[in-house]
Design a protein around this motif. Sequence first.
Motif, short mmCIF file in Angstrom:
data_model
loop_
_atom_site.label_atom_id
_atom_site.label_comp_id
_atom_site.label_asym_id
_atom_site.label_seq_id
_atom_site.Cartn_x
_atom_site.Cartn_y
_atom_site.Cartn_z
N HIS A 251 0.82 -1.22 0.00
CA HIS A 251 0.00 0.00 0.00
C HIS A 251 0.85 1.27 0.00
CE1 HIS A 251 1.05 -0.30 4.26
NE2 HIS A 251 0.76 0.99 4.35
N ARG A 252 2.12 1.17 0.39
CA ARG A 252 2.98 2.35 0.39
C ARG A 252 3.33 2.77 -1.03
NH1 ARG A 252 8.43 3.32 1.20
NH2 ARG A 252 8.85 1.08 1.26
N HIS A 253 3.40 1.81 -1.96
CA HIS A 253 3.70 2.11 -3.36
C HIS A 253 2.43 2.34 -4.17
CE1 HIS A 253 7.93 0.87 -2.77
NE2 HIS A 253 7.42 -0.04 -1.96
N ALA A 254 1.34 1.66 -3.83
CA ALA A 254 0.04 1.83 -4.51
C ALA A 254 -1.04 1.92 -3.44
CB ALA A 254 -0.23 0.66 -5.46
N PRO A 255 -1.50 3.12 -3.08
CA PRO A 255 -2.43 3.26 -1.94
C PRO A 255 -3.74 2.49 -2.13
CG PRO A 255 -1.51 5.39 -2.58
CD PRO A 255 -1.11 4.41 -3.64
N GLN A 256 -4.19 2.26 -3.37
CA GLN A 256 -5.45 1.56 -3.56
C GLN A 256 -5.37 0.08 -3.23
OE1 GLN A 256 -3.59 3.01 -5.81
NE2 GLN A 256 -3.85 2.19 -7.89
N PHE A 257 -4.14 -0.45 -3.07
CA PHE A 257 -3.96 -1.87 -2.75
C PHE A 257 -3.70 -2.03 -1.25
CE2 PHE A 257 -3.16 -1.81 -7.27
CZ PHE A 257 -3.76 -2.98 -7.71
N THR A 258 -4.63 -1.57 -0.44
CA THR A 258 -4.55 -1.74 1.01
C THR A 258 -5.24 -3.05 1.36
OG1 THR A 258 -4.55 0.65 1.33
CG2 THR A 258 -5.09 -0.71 3.23
N LEU A 259 -4.52 -3.99 1.95
CA LEU A 259 -5.01 -5.34 2.19
C LEU A 259 -5.23 -5.55 3.68
CD1 LEU A 259 -2.58 -7.28 -0.18
CD2 LEU A 259 -4.86 -6.43 -0.71
N SER A 260 -6.18 -6.43 3.98
CA SER A 260 -6.40 -6.84 5.36
C SER A 260 -5.44 -7.96 5.72
CB SER A 260 -7.85 -7.30 5.55
OG SER A 260 -8.11 -8.45 4.76
N GLU A 261 -5.42 -8.30 6.99
CA GLU A 261 -4.51 -9.36 7.45
C GLU A 261 -4.90 -10.71 6.83
OE1 GLU A 261 -2.71 -11.20 11.65
OE2 GLU A 261 -4.23 -9.61 11.66
N ASP A 262 -6.20 -10.96 6.73
CA ASP A 262 -6.63 -12.23 6.11
C ASP A 262 -6.23 -12.28 4.64
OD1 ASP A 262 -7.71 -12.96 8.52
OD2 ASP A 262 -9.75 -12.28 7.99
N ASP A 263 -6.35 -11.15 3.93
CA ASP A 263 -5.95 -11.12 2.52
C ASP A 263 -4.46 -11.38 2.37
OD1 ASP A 263 -8.54 -10.56 1.81
OD2 ASP A 263 -8.24 -8.38 1.80
N VAL A 264 -3.65 -10.83 3.29
CA VAL A 264 -2.20 -11.04 3.22
C VAL A 264 -1.88 -12.51 3.41
CG1 VAL A 264 -0.02 -10.53 4.35
CG2 VAL A 264 -1.64 -8.69 3.89
N ARG A 265 -2.49 -13.14 4.42
CA ARG A 265 -2.20 -14.56 4.67
C ARG A 265 -2.66 -15.44 3.50
NH1 ARG A 265 1.78 -14.80 7.08
NH2 ARG A 265 1.41 -17.05 7.06
N ARG A 266 -3.75 -15.04 2.83
CA ARG A 266 -4.25 -15.85 1.71
C ARG A 266 -3.39 -15.70 0.47
NH1 ARG A 266 -8.80 -13.96 1.80
NH2 ARG A 266 -8.87 -12.58 -0.02
N LEU A 267 -2.77 -14.53 0.28
CA LEU A 267 -1.97 -14.28 -0.93
C LEU A 267 -0.49 -14.59 -0.75
CD1 LEU A 267 -3.57 -10.87 -2.02
CD2 LEU A 267 -4.04 -13.14 -2.95
N VAL A 268 -0.06 -14.91 0.45
CA VAL A 268 1.37 -15.19 0.70
C VAL A 268 1.89 -16.34 -0.17
CG1 VAL A 268 2.90 -16.23 2.42
CG2 VAL A 268 1.68 -14.13 2.93
N PRO A 269 1.17 -17.49 -0.31
CA PRO A 269 1.72 -18.56 -1.16
C PRO A 269 1.94 -18.14 -2.61
CG PRO A 269 -0.04 -19.40 0.23
CD PRO A 269 -0.07 -17.93 0.38
N GLY A 270 1.03 -17.30 -3.17
CA GLY A 270 1.22 -16.87 -4.55
C GLY A 270 2.45 -16.01 -4.72
N VAL A 271 2.69 -15.07 -3.80
CA VAL A 271 3.89 -14.24 -3.90
C VAL A 271 5.13 -15.08 -3.65
CG1 VAL A 271 5.06 -12.22 -2.94
CG2 VAL A 271 2.58 -12.22 -3.19
#
Length: 369
Positions: A251-271
């Motif tokens: 979100h620091r580089h793209a403010p519109q991509f502010t994620l919740s904690e659940d979203d971060v944990r769900r997307l960690v394997p893809g990254v």
Amino acid sequence: MDTQQNTALTHALAEVPGPLPTSGVIHITLPHTDRFTVVGNHLAQHPDLSCTAVGIAVRIQSLPQGAKVGIKALAARCKEGEKRIAAALRELEAHGYLRRVRDRLPSGRIITRTVFCNRPAALLHPRRPAEAPPQPAKPEQTLAPAPVPAPMQELAPLPASAPVPVPMQEPAPAPAPAPMQEPAPVPVCLPMVAPPAPEVPVALPTPSAPLFVPRVPPPTAPKAPRRPLPQPSELTPELDRAATTFLSDLHRHAPQFTLSEDDVRRLVPGVAAWLERAARPDAIRRALTDDPPQPLKHPAKLLAHRLTELLPPAPPGVDALAALDRPRPRFTVTPFQTCDDCDRAFRSPTPGHCRDCRETRAAYAQAAA
């Protein structure tokens, strides 16, 4: 203060015929004199069309011939977004109200024509009502025999008495009765016209095939399942920590991509799968956040889609890289030489003369000998 009442509405309700219903809608129908469009109940009360699709259909039907009815043109006039308008157009196309046809102009340019039909059910019926040509043929058959028997009955007594006096008194009209007696073979030919009767049961039900078939599947058609989020071969603590840090700092580089904690944990394997394939963080950030839709409603869904669809290939192994660095076999190329006599270029491992000069020299030596 008392509640204000609209006297015009009160007078209009008083003019409604019959007793007013105790529940439900009360219609006050005023006749239109200008600026109105006739809409059928098959569209206004369609059981399978959404209210957005019905409204878009009414808007298109009210526009003049040649008006632009594309997604962007309708979005500029309506409050609905482009996605809802596109879905409504697909519904209308699935139920036959709308059709998009590609046409080629005389100049060779290909354009897309949008055709709107206010009654698509009428196009499903055959447009040729029972072949009009056979029907006018019947009165000709009924009228033809009518005049034929009449002259046959009237001329029948004439040949009995006419052959003797007619040629004796008036030789000129003699040719007139001759052609009048020729209709006798006509009844013989008339039965030959009767065979068109079997042509009546012509296979007319054949054009029952629909003339307006939608090519776009309806919105209720089953959709293909989504691909799962990519997974690394092994989610090590280092990969998990790096992926979590990347998503939390996004979100620091793209403010519109502010994620919740659940979203971060769900997307960690893809990254982590991207990092495992030697993708640099700035390259991943650019691929995930570049040119997002406006407005962005679900940033986590967009990131999951791009992580799945834009996954880079696995880096090549050591053996594949070694095969690239392996020296390729070289081929010996015969160099160019310049002829000593005619200065012509020719290929030869050693300098000397070209083929023509060698043949000329050989011919001179043979002649001298």
